[in-house]
Motif scaffolding. Structure first.
Motif, mmCIF file in Angstrom:
data_model
loop_
_atom_site.group_PDB
_atom_site.id
_atom_site.type_symbol
_atom_site.label_atom_id
_atom_site.label_comp_id
_atom_site.label_asym_id
_atom_site.label_seq_id
_atom_site.Cartn_x
_atom_site.Cartn_y
_atom_site.Cartn_z
ATOM 1 N N PHE A 37 3.523 -2.375 -1.392
ATOM 2 C CA PHE A 37 3.058 -3.115 -0.429
ATOM 3 C C PHE A 37 3.012 -5.293 -0.200
ATOM 4 N N VAL A 38 4.155 -5.875 -0.975
ATOM 5 C CA VAL A 38 4.065 -6.627 -1.028
ATOM 6 C C VAL A 38 5.048 -7.855 -0.174
ATOM 7 N N GLU A 39 4.290 -8.486 1.516
ATOM 8 C CA GLU A 39 5.312 -8.147 2.090
ATOM 9 C C GLU A 39 5.976 -9.900 1.691
ATOM 10 N N PRO A 40 7.556 -10.666 2.719
ATOM 11 C CA PRO A 40 7.780 -12.221 2.690
ATOM 12 C C PRO A 40 6.496 -13.412 2.639
ATOM 13 N N ASP A 41 5.852 -13.802 1.418
ATOM 14 C CA ASP A 41 5.785 -15.222 1.673
ATOM 15 C C ASP A 41 3.816 -14.686 0.850
ATOM 16 N N ASP A 42 4.208 -13.525 0.721
ATOM 17 C CA ASP A 42 2.220 -13.152 -0.104
ATOM 18 C C ASP A 42 3.150 -13.228 -1.576
ATOM 19 N N TYR A 43 1.247 -14.001 -1.791
ATOM 20 C CA TYR A 43 1.346 -14.276 -3.268
ATOM 21 C C TYR A 43 1.123 -13.000 -4.090
ATOM 22 N N VAL A 44 1.310 -13.396 -5.465
ATOM 23 C CA VAL A 44 1.154 -11.974 -6.359
ATOM 24 C C VAL A 44 1.003 -12.614 -7.124
ATOM 25 N N VAL A 45 -0.448 -12.558 -7.962
ATOM 26 C CA VAL A 45 -0.809 -13.256 -9.221
ATOM 27 C C VAL A 45 -0.881 -12.654 -10.484
ATOM 28 N N LEU A 46 -0.311 -13.292 -11.544
ATOM 29 C CA LEU A 46 -0.077 -12.719 -12.735
ATOM 30 C C LEU A 46 -0.895 -13.350 -13.648
#
Ligand SMILES: [Zn+2]
Length: 250
Positions: free
Chosen positions: A168-177
């Motif tokens: 469900f992550v699209e281009p330029d979305d932020y993923v937080v780790l």
């Protein structure tokens, strides 16, 4: 044949090195000389006896460690020639007796009859280990053998999380780790490999962890949560929209 093994005999007491009987090979089994074995945080919990309420470890004494790499030294009947003597292998630790509906779908961690190394059966803190060949991965040609040991645990755990997030992550979305330690250092690399079009935000409270992960992969934004408020940073970054995925490893 006998070999030396490092045994957990009593919880929270020093492990004991003793000679044990090397099991004899059955069909499809491989005898592996252990070259490196990792110590996972779960091993510490097992050693302390924290998993007794869950009935683990399954036996005592037990040899800990589920992060194992080694070299094939003998093979049983029916083992393919790709696992001949001298081949170096990574041992998949989440083993089981037989295939069932869940293992066939890849959920080997939920197998009905589990034989998890260092948890249900003896693991890697010994000179020799026996495994069915179907749980072995050839690591021929790779030089840094000890560095491969955690691939069967820390790297796989985070691979699964990142693979799920990817849907469900699209281009330029932020993923937080959140958490850039042992697991986080793998997760950051998986995110860059499997979701290269996303922007990675790494959060930790330790400068040394942030520095290490920034050195091995390209973290787009780093937040030291002991110095700044991650929620505020993320709200500013996304103009209040929030992020698509958060992987919390703490
Ligand atoms: Zn582990």
């Amino acid at each position: 044949m006998k070999h030396r093994a490092c045994l957990l005999k009593e919880f929270s007491k020093p492990l004991v090195i003793e000679e044990v009987q090397t099991p004899t090979l059955k069909p499809y089994e491989v005898l592996i000389k252990v070259l490196a074995a990792g110590v996972c945080h779960s091993d510490l919990h097992l050693w302390l006896g924290d998993f007794i309420p869950q009935g683990l470890p399954k036996k005592l004494p037990i040899v800990l460690s589920h992060e194992v790499v080694g070299e094939v030294v003998d093979v049983g009947e029916g083992v393919p020639s790709s696992f001949r003597r001298g081949v170096k292998v990574l041992v998949y630790p989440w083993q089981y007796v037989e295939e069932d509906q869940l293992t066939i779908k890849g959920f080997t961690q939920l197998a009905r009859k589990r034989l998890r190394l260092g948890i249900d059966v003896d693991g890697g803190l010994q000179e020799y280990l026996i495994s069915n060949y179907k749980f072995l991965v050839s690591i021929e040609g790779i030089e840094d053998i000890p560095a491969l040991a955690p691939l069967g645990c820390a790297a796989l755990t985070t691979y699964r999380a990142v693979k799920k997030a990817r849907t469900f992550v699209e281009p330029d979305d932020y993923v937080v780790l959140i958490g850039l330690g042992g697991l986080g250092s793998y997760a950051a690399q998986w995110i860059k490999l499997l979701i290269p079009y996303s922007r990675l935000v790494g959060v930790d409270v330790r400068d040394e962890a942030i520095e290490f992960v920034s050195k091995i992969t390209n973290v787009d934004v780093v937040v030291n949560a002991s110095k700044e408020d991650p929620t505020k940073v993320l709200n500013e970054l996304t103009s209040g929209l929030g992020v698509k995925a958060v992987i919390d490893l703490v």
